[in-house]
Scaffold this motif. Structure first.
Motif, short mmCIF file in Angstrom:
data_model
loop_
_atom_site.label_atom_id
_atom_site.label_comp_id
_atom_site.label_asym_id
_atom_site.label_seq_id
_atom_site.Cartn_x
_atom_site.Cartn_y
_atom_site.Cartn_z
N PRO A 249 59.55 -4.43 76.90
CA PRO A 249 60.53 -3.40 76.48
C PRO A 249 59.87 -2.20 75.80
N THR A 250 58.80 -2.44 75.06
CA THR A 250 58.09 -1.33 74.42
C THR A 250 57.45 -0.43 75.47
N VAL A 251 56.83 -1.05 76.47
CA VAL A 251 56.22 -0.28 77.55
C VAL A 251 57.29 0.51 78.29
N GLN A 252 58.43 -0.12 78.57
CA GLN A 252 59.52 0.56 79.26
C GLN A 252 60.01 1.77 78.46
N GLN A 253 60.20 1.61 77.18
CA GLN A 253 60.67 2.72 76.35
C GLN A 253 59.65 3.86 76.32
N PHE A 254 58.38 3.50 76.18
CA PHE A 254 57.32 4.51 76.15
C PHE A 254 57.28 5.25 77.49
N TYR A 255 57.42 4.50 78.58
CA TYR A 255 57.44 5.10 79.91
C TYR A 255 58.64 6.05 80.07
N GLN A 256 59.81 5.60 79.67
CA GLN A 256 61.01 6.44 79.76
C GLN A 256 60.83 7.73 78.96
N ASP A 257 60.24 7.60 77.79
CA ASP A 257 60.05 8.76 76.91
C ASP A 257 59.01 9.75 77.43
N HIS A 258 58.08 9.27 78.28
CA HIS A 258 56.94 10.12 78.65
C HIS A 258 56.66 10.25 80.14
N LYS A 259 57.48 9.69 80.99
CA LYS A 259 57.19 9.83 82.43
C LYS A 259 57.29 11.29 82.87
N ALA A 260 58.18 12.06 82.27
CA ALA A 260 58.28 13.48 82.61
C ALA A 260 57.05 14.26 82.13
N ASP A 261 56.31 13.68 81.19
CA ASP A 261 55.09 14.32 80.69
C ASP A 261 53.87 14.00 81.54
N GLY A 262 54.03 13.12 82.53
CA GLY A 262 52.91 12.78 83.41
C GLY A 262 52.38 11.37 83.26
N LEU A 263 53.13 10.47 82.63
CA LEU A 263 52.70 9.09 82.46
C LEU A 263 53.19 8.23 83.63
N ARG A 264 52.32 7.38 84.14
CA ARG A 264 52.68 6.38 85.13
C ARG A 264 52.24 5.03 84.59
N VAL A 265 53.01 3.99 84.91
CA VAL A 265 52.73 2.63 84.45
C VAL A 265 52.67 1.70 85.65
N LEU A 266 51.72 0.78 85.62
CA LEU A 266 51.62 -0.29 86.61
C LEU A 266 51.43 -1.59 85.85
N TRP A 267 52.36 -2.52 86.01
CA TRP A 267 52.34 -3.83 85.34
C TRP A 267 51.90 -4.84 86.39
N ILE A 268 50.82 -5.56 86.11
CA ILE A 268 50.25 -6.52 87.06
C ILE A 268 50.39 -7.93 86.49
N VAL A 269 50.92 -8.83 87.30
CA VAL A 269 51.10 -10.23 86.90
C VAL A 269 50.10 -11.09 87.67
#
Length: 124
Positions: free
Chosen positions: A23-43
Motif C-alpha cells: 500500500p505504501t508503494v501504491q500511494q507513492f506511485y499514485q502521488d508521483h506517476k505524473a512526475d515520471g515514476l514507474r514501478v515494477l513489483w516482482i514476485v
C-alpha cells in the motif's frame, strides 16, 4: 511521458514486510506517476516458497489492488544474477534512472532513503 525513475521491488508471498509495504508503494506511485515514476513489483515465490503459478499470481494481484504491474519471476531466475547478496532483507528495492536505466540505489527491507532518492530524481 518522460520516465525519470523506475522503482523495482522484489518480493515473495511469504514476506510479511513485503505484504505490508505494497500500500505504501501504491500511494507513492499514485502521488508521483505524473512526475515520471514507474514501478515494477516482482514476485519470486508464493507463500509456500514455491515458484508462483498463474492462478497464484492472479489472486496475489487482486489482493494487492495496485495500479502498477506485478509480474512473476519463478524463484527470481531472471533477476538472480542482478541480486546483491549484501542486501539480504526483503523486499529488495532497486531504483533505476529512467533515462539510462542505470542502477542508482538499492536496499533491502523498508526505509525512507530510497523514497527520498526517488523524490530527488523526480525533482521534488
Amino acid at each position: 511521458e518522460e520516465v525519470k525513475a523506475v522503482w523495482i521491488v522484489l518480493s515473495t508471498g511469504w514476506c510479511g514486510v513485503c505484504e505490508n509495504y505494497a500500500p505504501t508503494v501504491q500511494q507513492f506511485y499514485q502521488d508521483h506517476k505524473a512526475d515520471g515514476l514507474r514501478v515494477l513489483w516482482i514476485v519470486g515465490e508464493d507463500n509456500n516458497y514455491n515458484p508462483p503459478d498463474w492462478p497464484y499470481m492472479e489472486e496475489y494481484a487482486a489482493k494487492k489492488n495496485v495500479s502498477f504491474p506485478i509480474v512473476r519471476d519463478a524463484q527470481f531466475q531472471q533477476v538472480y544474477v542482478y541480486l546483491d547478496p549484501s542486501v539480504p532483507s526483503l523486499p529488495h528495492q532497486y531504483l533505476l534512472d529512467g533515462k539510462t536505466m542505470e542502477l542508482v540505489f538499492k536496499s533491502g527491507g523498508v526505509d525512507e532513503e530510497g523514497e527520498n532518492k526517488m523524490l530527488e530524481m523526480l525533482g521534488k
